[in-house]
Scaffold this motif. Structure first.
Motif, PDB file in Angstrom:
ATOM      1  N   UNK A 283      18.257 -24.049   5.306  1.00  0.00           N
ATOM      2  CA  UNK A 283      17.465 -24.888   4.404  1.00  0.00           C
ATOM      3  C   UNK A 283      18.341 -25.597   3.379  1.00  0.00           C
ATOM      4  N   UNK A 284      19.408 -24.964   2.949  1.00  0.00           N
ATOM      5  CA  UNK A 284      20.336 -25.559   1.978  1.00  0.00           C
ATOM      6  C   UNK A 284      21.742 -25.427   2.531  1.00  0.00           C
ATOM      7  N   UNK A 285      22.374 -26.569   2.836  1.00  0.00           N
ATOM      8  CA  UNK A 285      23.685 -26.498   3.471  1.00  0.00           C
ATOM      9  C   UNK A 285      24.468 -27.783   3.253  1.00  0.00           C
ATOM     10  N   UNK A 286      25.744 -27.683   3.554  1.00  0.00           N
ATOM     11  CA  UNK A 286      26.637 -28.834   3.455  1.00  0.00           C
ATOM     12  C   UNK A 286      26.387 -29.770   4.637  1.00  0.00           C
ATOM     13  N   UNK A 287      26.393 -31.090   4.381  1.00  0.00           N
ATOM     14  CA  UNK A 287      26.238 -32.082   5.448  1.00  0.00           C
ATOM     15  C   UNK A 287      27.190 -33.242   5.162  1.00  0.00           C
ATOM     16  N   UNK A 288      27.198 -34.222   6.045  1.00  0.00           N
ATOM     17  CA  UNK A 288      28.053 -35.383   5.800  1.00  0.00           C
ATOM     18  C   UNK A 288      27.542 -36.220   4.631  1.00  0.00           C
ATOM     19  N   UNK A 289      26.304 -35.981   4.201  1.00  0.00           N
ATOM     20  CA  UNK A 289      25.749 -36.682   3.045  1.00  0.00           C
ATOM     21  C   UNK A 289      25.865 -35.850   1.767  1.00  0.00           C
ATOM     22  N   UNK A 290      26.368 -34.617   1.903  1.00  0.00           N
ATOM     23  CA  UNK A 290      26.613 -33.755   0.742  1.00  0.00           C
ATOM     24  C   UNK A 290      27.708 -32.782   1.139  1.00  0.00           C
ATOM     25  N   UNK A 291      28.971 -33.188   0.942  1.00  0.00           N
ATOM     26  CA  UNK A 291      30.072 -32.387   1.476  1.00  0.00           C
ATOM     27  C   UNK A 291      30.745 -31.523   0.408  1.00  0.00           C
ATOM     28  N   UNK A 292      30.040 -31.281  -0.702  1.00  0.00           N
ATOM     29  CA  UNK A 292      30.530 -30.307  -1.672  1.00  0.00           C
ATOM     30  C   UNK A 292      30.097 -28.907  -1.246  1.00  0.00           C
ATOM     31  N   UNK A 293      30.444 -27.901  -2.049  1.00  0.00           N
ATOM     32  CA  UNK A 293      30.016 -26.541  -1.755  1.00  0.00           C
ATOM     33  C   UNK A 293      28.490 -26.450  -1.762  1.00  0.00           C
ATOM     34  N   UNK A 294      27.963 -25.598  -0.874  1.00  0.00           N
ATOM     35  CA  UNK A 294      26.525 -25.384  -0.814  1.00  0.00           C
ATOM     36  C   UNK A 294      26.265 -23.887  -0.706  1.00  0.00           C
ATOM     37  N   UNK A 295      25.047 -23.514  -0.280  1.00  0.00           N
ATOM     38  CA  UNK A 295      24.608 -22.125  -0.370  1.00  0.00           C
ATOM     39  C   UNK A 295      25.571 -21.145   0.290  1.00  0.00           C
ATOM     40  N   UNK A 296      26.096 -21.471   1.458  1.00  0.00           N
ATOM     41  CA  UNK A 296      26.995 -20.550   2.161  1.00  0.00           C
ATOM     42  C   UNK A 296      28.197 -20.170   1.304  1.00  0.00           C
ATOM     43  N   UNK A 297      28.598 -21.066   0.410  1.00  0.00           N
ATOM     44  CA  UNK A 297      29.741 -20.795  -0.465  1.00  0.00           C
ATOM     45  C   UNK A 297      29.348 -19.982  -1.695  1.00  0.00           C
ATOM     46  N   UNK A 307      24.565 -12.743  -4.049  1.00  0.00           N
ATOM     47  CA  UNK A 307      25.394 -13.880  -4.430  1.00  0.00           C
ATOM     48  C   UNK A 307      26.838 -13.412  -4.575  1.00  0.00           C
ATOM     49  N   UNK A 308      27.747 -14.357  -4.766  1.00  0.00           N
ATOM     50  CA  UNK A 308      29.157 -13.985  -4.922  1.00  0.00           C
ATOM     51  C   UNK A 308      29.368 -13.108  -6.151  1.00  0.00           C
ATOM     52  N   UNK A 309      28.437 -13.182  -7.120  1.00  0.00           N
ATOM     53  CA  UNK A 309      28.566 -12.360  -8.323  1.00  0.00           C
ATOM     54  C   UNK A 309      27.952 -10.976  -8.148  1.00  0.00           C
ATOM     55  N   UNK A 310      27.246 -10.771  -7.025  1.00  0.00           N
ATOM     56  CA  UNK A 310      26.595  -9.491  -6.792  1.00  0.00           C
ATOM     57  C   UNK A 310      25.130  -9.439  -7.175  1.00  0.00           C
ATOM     58  N   UNK A 311      24.544 -10.573  -7.545  1.00  0.00           N
ATOM     59  CA  UNK A 311      23.113 -10.636  -7.843  1.00  0.00           C
ATOM     60  C   UNK A 311      22.322 -10.762  -6.537  1.00  0.00           C
ATOM     61  N   UNK A 312      21.008 -10.500  -6.567  1.00  0.00           N
ATOM     62  CA  UNK A 312      20.190 -10.749  -5.377  1.00  0.00           C
ATOM     63  C   UNK A 312      20.283 -12.218  -4.963  1.00  0.00           C
ATOM     64  N   UNK A 313      20.398 -12.447  -3.661  1.00  0.00           N
ATOM     65  CA  UNK A 313      20.507 -13.816  -3.155  1.00  0.00           C
ATOM     66  C   UNK A 313      19.238 -14.604  -3.470  1.00  0.00           C
ATOM     67  N   UNK A 314      19.323 -15.941  -3.484  1.00  0.00           N
ATOM     68  CA  UNK A 314      18.197 -16.761  -3.920  1.00  0.00           C
ATOM     69  C   UNK A 314      16.912 -16.536  -3.124  1.00  0.00           C
ATOM     70  N   UNK A 315      15.851 -16.210  -3.851  1.00  0.00           N
ATOM     71  CA  UNK A 315      14.497 -16.120  -3.322  1.00  0.00           C
ATOM     72  C   UNK A 315      13.615 -16.950  -4.230  1.00  0.00           C
ATOM     73  N   UNK A 316      12.729 -17.733  -3.629  1.00  0.00           N
ATOM     74  CA  UNK A 316      11.921 -18.670  -4.413  1.00  0.00           C
ATOM     75  C   UNK A 316      10.440 -18.391  -4.233  1.00  0.00           C
ATOM     76  N   UNK A 317       9.722 -18.461  -5.333  1.00  0.00           N
ATOM     77  CA  UNK A 317       8.279 -18.256  -5.327  1.00  0.00           C
ATOM     78  C   UNK A 317       7.568 -19.557  -5.671  1.00  0.00           C
ATOM     79  N   UNK A 318       6.407 -19.718  -5.108  1.00  0.00           N
ATOM     80  CA  UNK A 318       5.547 -20.880  -5.362  1.00  0.00           C
ATOM     81  C   UNK A 318       4.232 -20.383  -5.949  1.00  0.00           C
ATOM     82  N   UNK A 319       3.904 -20.883  -7.124  1.00  0.00           N
ATOM     83  CA  UNK A 319       2.701 -20.467  -7.831  1.00  0.00           C
ATOM     84  C   UNK A 319       1.868 -21.707  -8.183  1.00  0.00           C
ATOM     85  N   UNK A 320       0.570 -21.594  -7.981  1.00  0.00           N
ATOM     86  CA  UNK A 320      -0.378 -22.634  -8.357  1.00  0.00           C
ATOM     87  C   UNK A 320      -1.177 -22.112  -9.543  1.00  0.00           C
ATOM     88  N   UNK A 321      -1.364 -22.920 -10.570  1.00  0.00           N
ATOM     89  CA  UNK A 321      -2.099 -22.493 -11.756  1.00  0.00           C
ATOM     90  C   UNK A 321      -2.903 -23.652 -12.313  1.00  0.00           C
TER      91      UNK A 321
END
Length: 324
Positions: A283-297, A307-321
């Motif tokens: 879902x989030x990655x390096x491409x020829x249109x964005x060749x900087x570091x991305x999630x894999x890095x 994560x590289x720091x030892x935190x839980x890897x990114x998880x995202x929640x969606x809330x409607x209010x």
């Protein structure tokens, strides 16, 4: 430079005249070439974009599509691709512009698919998208029948990318302003739906951000909130000591229960968690249109659940209010 007069008139019409009055000065300041050294180059790129009526536009599919490859000669299409790549990096997408596939860093269509079936119909609504990036989601909102979409994002390159797509598309009731939520007058109560996706964890005061979002909404308007979360109980919040996934500006990552409590404390009603998804390197990655570091890095080399720091890897929640 850019014609925002129709937006001023729309804001006055919907009761947001206070913002319409100060917006010209806000835009004059942010579009001042002395505030960003790359602005003249970006404006020159926009000037060189072809003005060709697209044979088709489709804002309802995964790729926001403008024109077809047959609308331009091969040489003009190659030149257009060069111009668009000069606006690198493209973070949000994907787009298909006159046959050119902009394979952005984020598969933003995946996020749109996750929320599409849960939000109130956008037809005839006035929508605000906070932290909108280059406007991918705004185009999808227009595809769902929104009356007018206003995006705000202080990242000037993203605003330039939007204007590139808009010039190719042609006039549309969609505007992106290079400002932040703090530049929107408090207590407007003007928008039917407000989106805030990927913003809350960048705010030093998340409750203040929720209050700002609330006060942009008409009574009983809908908030669509997407943000990083951790697995945890009520009251649990991760406050990174330094960086999170190499990002310096991540302040608070709550559990879902804590996030719902924050919303309720800020006066929101009918708060409901509709999706929790782990962000993957598809879902989030390096491409020829964005060749900087991305999630894999940003993930731990020996354990992608961290994560590289030892935190839980990114998880995202969606809330409607619902606003009070």
């Amino acid at each position: 430079m850019f014609d925002y007069q129709p937006l001023y008139e729309r804001l006055i019409q919907c009761g947001a005249a206070r913002w319409a009055e100060i917006l010209p000065e806000q835009l004059r300041h942010t579009f001042d070439a002395t505030t960003h050294g790359d602005l003249p180059c970006w404006l020159n790129t926009l000037e060189q974009l072809p003005v060709t009526a697209p044979s088709r536009c489709d804002l309802t599919q995964a790729r926001v599509t403008v024109g077809s490859s047959d609308d331009l000669t091969e040489g003009n299409r190659h030149y257009l691709q060069t111009l668009l790549k000069s606006l690198h990096p493209w973070r949000k997408g994907p787009y298909e512009l006159f046959g050119i596939h902009i394979d952005s860093e984020w598969r933003s269509d995946w996020k749109w698919q996750r929320l599409q079936g849960h939000i109130a119909p956008l037809r005839h609504r006035l929508v605000l998208d906070v932290g909108c990036g280059n406007g991918y989601f705004g185009w999808r909102m227009l595809g769902e029948g929104a009356d007018t979409v206003v995006g705000i994002d202080p990242t000037l390159l993203s605003v330039m990318q939007f204007h590139a797509v808009r010039k190719l598309h042609g006039a549309a009731p969609f505007y992106i302003l290079p400002v932040g939520i703090e530049d929107v007058p408090y207590g407007l109560r003007a928008f039917d739906t407000v989106f805030s996706m990927g913003v809350l964890y960048h705010r030093r005061s998340p409750l203040d951000h929720l209050l700002e979002l609330r006060d942009c909404l008409v009574p009983h308007g809908e908030l669509v909130l997407e943000t990083l979360v951790i697995d945890g109980k009520l009251g649990e919040v991760l406050v990174p000591e330094d960086r999170y996934a190499k990002m310096r500006n991540v302040w608070f990552i709550p559990s879902c229960a804590s996030l719902l409590a924050w919303l309720q404390r800020c006066g929101f009603k009918n708060c409901r968690l509709v999706d929790v998804s782990i962000t993957t390197t598809e879902e989030q990655r390096r491409t020829e249109w964005m060749h900087f570091h991305s999630l894999a890095d940003f993930l731990h080399p020996d354990n992608p659940q961290l994560t590289v720091e030892g935190h839980p890897a990114p998880t995202r929640a969606l809330i409607i209010a619902e606003a009070p």
